[in-house]
Write a protein that holds these residues in place. Structure first.
Motif, mmCIF file in Angstrom:
data_model
loop_
_atom_site.group_PDB
_atom_site.id
_atom_site.type_symbol
_atom_site.label_atom_id
_atom_site.label_comp_id
_atom_site.label_asym_id
_atom_site.label_seq_id
_atom_site.Cartn_x
_atom_site.Cartn_y
_atom_site.Cartn_z
ATOM 1 N N HIS A 1 -57.482 -8.380 54.262
ATOM 2 C CA HIS A 1 -57.173 -6.978 53.991
ATOM 3 C C HIS A 1 -58.384 -6.061 53.821
ATOM 4 O O HIS A 1 -58.410 -4.961 54.348
ATOM 5 C CB HIS A 1 -56.286 -6.870 52.747
ATOM 6 C CG HIS A 1 -55.062 -7.721 52.828
ATOM 7 N ND1 HIS A 1 -54.055 -7.486 53.738
ATOM 8 C CD2 HIS A 1 -54.698 -8.827 52.137
ATOM 9 C CE1 HIS A 1 -53.109 -8.398 53.592
ATOM 10 N NE2 HIS A 1 -53.476 -9.223 52.630
ATOM 11 N N LEU A 2 -59.380 -6.500 53.072
ATOM 12 C CA LEU A 2 -60.489 -5.597 52.736
ATOM 13 C C LEU A 2 -61.473 -5.389 53.871
ATOM 14 O O LEU A 2 -61.948 -4.275 54.079
ATOM 15 C CB LEU A 2 -61.233 -6.110 51.503
ATOM 16 C CG LEU A 2 -60.464 -6.008 50.194
ATOM 17 C CD1 LEU A 2 -61.226 -6.683 49.088
ATOM 18 C CD2 LEU A 2 -60.198 -4.572 49.838
ATOM 19 N N ILE B 1 -49.768 1.262 46.477
ATOM 20 C CA ILE B 1 -50.448 -0.010 46.666
ATOM 21 C C ILE B 1 -50.319 -0.398 48.133
ATOM 22 O O ILE B 1 -49.232 -0.418 48.684
ATOM 23 C CB ILE B 1 -49.837 -1.087 45.754
ATOM 24 C CG1 ILE B 1 -50.075 -0.723 44.288
ATOM 25 C CG2 ILE B 1 -50.421 -2.459 46.067
ATOM 26 C CD1 ILE B 1 -49.364 -1.614 43.309
ATOM 27 N N VAL B 2 -51.447 -0.678 48.757
ATOM 28 C CA VAL B 2 -51.471 -1.062 50.161
ATOM 29 C C VAL B 2 -51.113 -2.543 50.303
ATOM 30 O O VAL B 2 -50.304 -2.918 51.146
ATOM 31 C CB VAL B 2 -52.854 -0.779 50.782
ATOM 32 C CG1 VAL B 2 -52.925 -1.254 52.215
ATOM 33 C CG2 VAL B 2 -53.183 0.702 50.674
ATOM 34 N N GLN B 3 -51.726 -3.379 49.478
ATOM 35 C CA GLN B 3 -51.479 -4.820 49.478
ATOM 36 C C GLN B 3 -51.607 -5.324 48.045
ATOM 37 O O GLN B 3 -52.323 -4.730 47.230
ATOM 38 C CB GLN B 3 -52.482 -5.570 50.355
ATOM 39 C CG GLN B 3 -52.347 -5.347 51.823
ATOM 40 C CD GLN B 3 -51.080 -5.943 52.405
ATOM 41 O OE1 GLN B 3 -50.519 -6.905 51.893
ATOM 42 N NE2 GLN B 3 -50.601 -5.343 53.486
ATOM 43 N N GLN B 4 -50.962 -6.450 47.769
ATOM 44 C CA GLN B 4 -51.118 -7.079 46.462
ATOM 45 C C GLN B 4 -50.872 -8.576 46.590
ATOM 46 O O GLN B 4 -50.248 -9.026 47.545
ATOM 47 C CB GLN B 4 -50.170 -6.468 45.435
ATOM 48 C CG GLN B 4 -48.700 -6.658 45.734
ATOM 49 C CD GLN B 4 -47.818 -5.954 44.709
ATOM 50 O OE1 GLN B 4 -48.294 -5.210 43.862
ATOM 51 N NE2 GLN B 4 -46.533 -6.183 44.791
ATOM 52 N N ILE C 1 -53.487 -13.988 37.634
ATOM 53 C CA ILE C 1 -54.422 -13.065 38.280
ATOM 54 C C ILE C 1 -53.647 -12.237 39.296
ATOM 55 O O ILE C 1 -52.946 -12.791 40.132
ATOM 56 C CB ILE C 1 -55.577 -13.821 38.973
ATOM 57 C CG1 ILE C 1 -56.264 -14.757 37.977
ATOM 58 C CG2 ILE C 1 -56.568 -12.827 39.583
ATOM 59 C CD1 ILE C 1 -57.218 -15.730 38.615
ATOM 60 N N ASN C 2 -53.776 -10.941 39.184
ATOM 61 C CA ASN C 2 -53.141 -10.020 40.125
ATOM 62 C C ASN C 2 -54.228 -9.248 40.853
ATOM 63 O O ASN C 2 -55.211 -8.832 40.234
ATOM 64 C CB ASN C 2 -52.246 -9.016 39.414
ATOM 65 C CG ASN C 2 -51.105 -9.664 38.681
ATOM 66 O OD1 ASN C 2 -51.286 -10.640 37.989
ATOM 67 N ND2 ASN C 2 -49.931 -9.118 38.817
ATOM 68 N N ILE C 3 -54.024 -9.054 42.145
ATOM 69 C CA ILE C 3 -54.914 -8.211 42.942
ATOM 70 C C ILE C 3 -54.077 -7.077 43.504
ATOM 71 O O ILE C 3 -53.006 -7.311 44.070
ATOM 72 C CB ILE C 3 -55.538 -8.975 44.126
ATOM 73 C CG1 ILE C 3 -56.326 -10.178 43.650
ATOM 74 C CG2 ILE C 3 -56.446 -8.048 44.932
ATOM 75 C CD1 ILE C 3 -56.840 -11.029 44.791
#
Length: 188
Positions: free
Chosen positions: A74-75, A45-48, A115-117
């Motif tokens: 991030h994106l 995982i790069v970011q969360q 909610i998780n990203i």
């Protein structure tokens, strides 16, 4: 003489075979190392980020703003297009709205939605967790073009906006809506 010549040929074959094996081993090792490295990147995982909100439609703007901030940070640096981000934001809005309107319709508004990203090197995953009764998304008929029907458009829209949509009941009694979008680079 023949015995001596046979010994030299055997010695040559042994050296030759050993050299070929060494080269093949180096190729395998380097390719395997590259494969392992790529696998670690794909499975890291790069970011969360995580957000917990009450079951209120009035909080949809807060959810979307939180998501937009994550995307801006991030994106966009990873080359994700504005169109991809807009599609994901719409998918998130649809998933959140469905959790409030359908999963939590009989529950108090204080019931939370989590909610998780998760940003991976090749994709973005959004997980929306609710405490409602589970439903079978396969039982929802896809709307026929040119016809009107009550319900089912949200699920249809979600599947069109994302590359993968999964709805599952967790062992902890919660439902999880997983929305996955692959980066443009991963789709090439």
């Amino acid at each position: 003489m023949f015995c001596l010549l046979g010994h030299r040929i055997s010695k040559f074959r042994f050296f030759y075979i050993r050299e070929i094996l060494r080269i093949v081993q180096n190729l395998i090792t380097s390719n395997l190392g590259l494969l392992i490295f790529k696998s670690q990147l794909m499975f890291s995982i790069v970011q969360q980020d995580h957000l917990t909100v009450k079951s209120e439609l009035s909080l949809l703007n807060q959810v979307q703003e939180w998501f937009e901030q994550f995307c801006l940070q991030h994106l966009s640096q990873l080359g994700w297009s504005k169109t991809q981000l807009d599609r994901l934001n719409l998918a998130l809005a649809e998933g959140f709205t469905n959790a409030v309107r359908h999963a939590h319709h009989a529950l108090p508004p204080e019931t939370t939605i989590e909610i998780n990203i998760y940003l991976w090197i090749d994709r973005l995953e959004i997980r929306i967790w609710d405490y409602g009764k589970p439903f079978n998304p396969d039982a929802i008929a896809e709307p026929e073009p040119g016809t009107l029907q009550v319900g089912g458009y949200g699920w249809f829209l979600l599947r069109r906006l994302a590359d993968r949509v999964v709805y599952e009941r967790g062992a902890d009694g919660r439902n999880c809506l997983l929305i996955v979008k692959y980066s443009q680079e991963a789709q090439k």
